[in-house]
Write a protein that holds these residues in place. Structure first.
Motif, PDB file in Angstrom:
ATOM      1  N   HIS A 124       0.750  -1.260   0.018  1.00  0.00           N
ATOM      2  CA  HIS A 124       0.035   0.014  -0.089  1.00  0.00           C
ATOM      3  C   HIS A 124       0.849   1.255  -0.078  1.00  0.00           C
ATOM      4  O   HIS A 124       2.013   1.231   0.589  1.00  0.00           O
ATOM      5  CB  HIS A 124      -0.873  -0.031   1.237  1.00  0.00           C
ATOM      6  CG  HIS A 124      -1.763  -1.234   1.266  1.00  0.00           C
ATOM      7  ND1 HIS A 124      -2.971  -1.278   0.578  1.00  0.00           N
ATOM      8  CD2 HIS A 124      -1.728  -2.459   1.994  1.00  0.00           C
ATOM      9  CE1 HIS A 124      -3.555  -2.214   0.839  1.00  0.00           C
ATOM     10  NE2 HIS A 124      -2.828  -3.250   1.633  1.00  0.00           N
ATOM     11  N   SER A 127      -0.111   7.035   1.638  1.00  0.00           N
ATOM     12  CA  SER A 127      -1.284   7.569   2.034  1.00  0.00           C
ATOM     13  C   SER A 127      -2.553   6.709   2.409  1.00  0.00           C
ATOM     14  O   SER A 127      -3.279   6.968   3.144  1.00  0.00           O
ATOM     15  CB  SER A 127      -1.746   8.732   0.717  1.00  0.00           C
ATOM     16  OG  SER A 127      -1.899   7.470  -0.471  1.00  0.00           O
ATOM     17  N   GLU A 128      -2.381   5.404   1.536  1.00  0.00           N
ATOM     18  CA  GLU A 128      -3.530   4.467   1.931  1.00  0.00           C
ATOM     19  C   GLU A 128      -3.084   3.825   3.309  1.00  0.00           C
ATOM     20  O   GLU A 128      -4.071   3.589   4.032  1.00  0.00           O
ATOM     21  CB  GLU A 128      -3.011   3.165   0.887  1.00  0.00           C
ATOM     22  CG  GLU A 128      -3.668   3.593  -0.354  1.00  0.00           C
ATOM     23  CD  GLU A 128      -3.402   2.704  -1.427  1.00  0.00           C
ATOM     24  OE1 GLU A 128      -4.300   2.420  -2.493  1.00  0.00           O
ATOM     25  OE2 GLU A 128      -2.538   1.782  -1.180  1.00  0.00           O
ATOM     26  N   THR A 130      -1.822   5.643   5.756  1.00  0.00           N
ATOM     27  CA  THR A 130      -2.231   6.438   6.696  1.00  0.00           C
ATOM     28  C   THR A 130      -3.676   6.451   7.038  1.00  0.00           C
ATOM     29  O   THR A 130      -4.242   6.611   8.224  1.00  0.00           O
ATOM     30  CB  THR A 130      -1.802   7.962   6.345  1.00  0.00           C
ATOM     31  OG1 THR A 130      -0.349   8.029   6.409  1.00  0.00           O
ATOM     32  CG2 THR A 130      -2.428   9.028   7.289  1.00  0.00           C
ATOM     33  N   GLU A 131      -4.534   6.250   5.698  1.00  0.00           N
ATOM     34  CA  GLU A 131      -5.873   6.403   5.741  1.00  0.00           C
ATOM     35  C   GLU A 131      -6.277   5.147   6.490  1.00  0.00           C
ATOM     36  O   GLU A 131      -7.350   5.162   7.440  1.00  0.00           O
ATOM     37  CB  GLU A 131      -6.392   6.410   4.465  1.00  0.00           C
ATOM     38  CG  GLU A 131      -8.014   6.355   4.308  1.00  0.00           C
ATOM     39  CD  GLU A 131      -8.564   6.218   3.001  1.00  0.00           C
ATOM     40  OE1 GLU A 131      -9.807   6.353   2.603  1.00  0.00           O
ATOM     41  OE2 GLU A 131      -7.591   6.465   2.093  1.00  0.00           O
ATOM     42  N   PHE A 132      -5.724   4.125   6.333  1.00  0.00           N
ATOM     43  CA  PHE A 132      -6.075   2.618   6.817  1.00  0.00           C
ATOM     44  C   PHE A 132      -6.031   2.844   8.366  1.00  0.00           C
ATOM     45  O   PHE A 132      -7.084   2.435   9.135  1.00  0.00           O
ATOM     46  CB  PHE A 132      -5.324   1.589   6.684  1.00  0.00           C
ATOM     47  CG  PHE A 132      -5.585   0.340   7.153  1.00  0.00           C
ATOM     48  CD1 PHE A 132      -6.795  -0.596   6.665  1.00  0.00           C
ATOM     49  CD2 PHE A 132      -4.598  -0.094   8.056  1.00  0.00           C
ATOM     50  CE1 PHE A 132      -7.036  -1.813   7.497  1.00  0.00           C
ATOM     51  CE2 PHE A 132      -4.979  -1.371   8.489  1.00  0.00           C
ATOM     52  CZ  PHE A 132      -5.953  -2.168   8.524  1.00  0.00           C
ATOM     53  N   ASP A 134      -5.679   5.596  10.360  1.00  0.00           N
ATOM     54  CA  ASP A 134      -6.621   6.413  10.882  1.00  0.00           C
ATOM     55  C   ASP A 134      -8.050   6.075  10.995  1.00  0.00           C
ATOM     56  O   ASP A 134      -8.853   6.424  12.053  1.00  0.00           O
ATOM     57  CB  ASP A 134      -6.302   7.708  10.142  1.00  0.00           C
ATOM     58  CG  ASP A 134      -5.193   8.579  10.089  1.00  0.00           C
ATOM     59  OD1 ASP A 134      -4.259   8.183  11.074  1.00  0.00           O
ATOM     60  OD2 ASP A 134      -4.840   9.452   9.244  1.00  0.00           O
ATOM     61  N   ASN A 135      -8.635   5.108  10.089  1.00  0.00           N
ATOM     62  CA  ASN A 135      -9.699   4.685  10.262  1.00  0.00           C
ATOM     63  C   ASN A 135      -9.971   3.639  11.326  1.00  0.00           C
ATOM     64  O   ASN A 135     -10.928   3.614  11.898  1.00  0.00           O
ATOM     65  CB  ASN A 135     -10.021   4.018   8.724  1.00  0.00           C
ATOM     66  CG  ASN A 135     -11.500   3.260   8.873  1.00  0.00           C
ATOM     67  OD1 ASN A 135     -12.530   3.919   9.098  1.00  0.00           O
ATOM     68  ND2 ASN A 135     -11.749   2.164   8.323  1.00  0.00           N
ATOM     69  N   SER A 138      -9.973   5.642  14.379  1.00  0.00           N
ATOM     70  CA  SER A 138     -11.327   6.347  14.622  1.00  0.00           C
ATOM     71  C   SER A 138     -12.457   5.188  14.905  1.00  0.00           C
ATOM     72  O   SER A 138     -12.956   5.571  16.056  1.00  0.00           O
ATOM     73  CB  SER A 138     -11.835   6.823  13.254  1.00  0.00           C
ATOM     74  OG  SER A 138     -13.112   7.728  13.441  1.00  0.00           O
TER      75      SER A 138
END
Length: 229
Positions: A124, A127-128, A130-132, A134-135, A138
């Motif tokens: 990945h 950015s992927e 980081t998004e993963f 972060d999700n 959350s």
């Protein structure tokens, strides 16, 4: 009397030859008992509870042979058992709630671990990733926030239940104390009546003994009469 006319309750016919009731069921004693039970079923639960509690109090103080202290001890013993049962149920509810939340946390952690492991097996971009993550973070925050809210709501419910029980126990104790004062008065009056009756019986017995002694004394004063004269 039943034997004289050749009838007994055991042989009394209640049905005609064609099995038709001679008396409608609504007039039978059984129907009366069933009607009373049906009426009781129609009584609102709260009213039925109040009636049962009133009957319980009345029964507890119906026997004037029990000293007031014994009646009070009996009431306190019953109330303490109810309090112990309530506390036991509260403890069980809290244990069950904690077990449920622990199980939910374990399942959440396992699911998050599986997702991380599956994600790590593939390539990945930055950015992927980081998004993963972060999700995931959350969702973790939302999950634990949800658990805290459930815990707070549960504790509030437990406090309300405890307060309601304490209020109930206090109200019933006040009700008992009021009835107990009346019972104590009736008990003392009854005890005095029994004591008075006992004194009267003893006095009557004593007077009878005096009368007998007096009669014997009069007899003894008379000269003896030789036998055969």
């Amino acid at each position: 009397m039943c034997a004289a006319v050749g009838i007994s309750f055991a042989t009394l016919k209640t049905y005609a030859a064609d099995d038709t009731p001679l008396v409608d069921d609504k007039y039978s004693l059984k129907a009366d008992r069933e009607a009373l039970e049906a009426l009781r079923k129609n009584i609102p639960k709260e009213v039925k509870k109040e009636n049962d509690e009133k009957a319980f109090m009345d029964q507890m103080m119906s026997d004037l042979s029990k000293p007031p202290s014994e009646v009070r001890n009996n009431f306190q013993s019953i109330l303490n058992k109810k309090r112990e049962a309530f506390s036991k149920d509260m403890t069980k509810k809290r244990e069950d709630f904690s077990k449920t939340q622990n199980k939910e946390r374990e399942e959440f952690s396992k699911d998050a671990t599986k997702k991380r492991e599956a994600f790590a097996k593939e390539k990945h971009s930055s950015s992927e990733r980081t998004e993963f993550f972060d999700n995931l973070e959350s969702k973790r925050k939302d999950f634990y926030e949800g658990q805290r809210e459930k815990r707070d709501a549960f504790e509030e419910e437990m406090r309300d239940k405890r307060k309601n029980f304490d209020d109930y126990a206090r109200a019933k104790t006040d009700e008992f104390n009021q009835l107990h004062r009346d019972y104590t008065k009736r008990y003392d009056e009854h005890k005095k009546e029994l004591a008075d009756l006992k004194k009267q019986a003893e006095l009557k017995k004593k007077n009878m003994e005096k009368d007998l002694d007096k009669e014997y004394e009069e007899i003894n004063k008379k000269p003896a009469v030789p036998l055969g004269e």
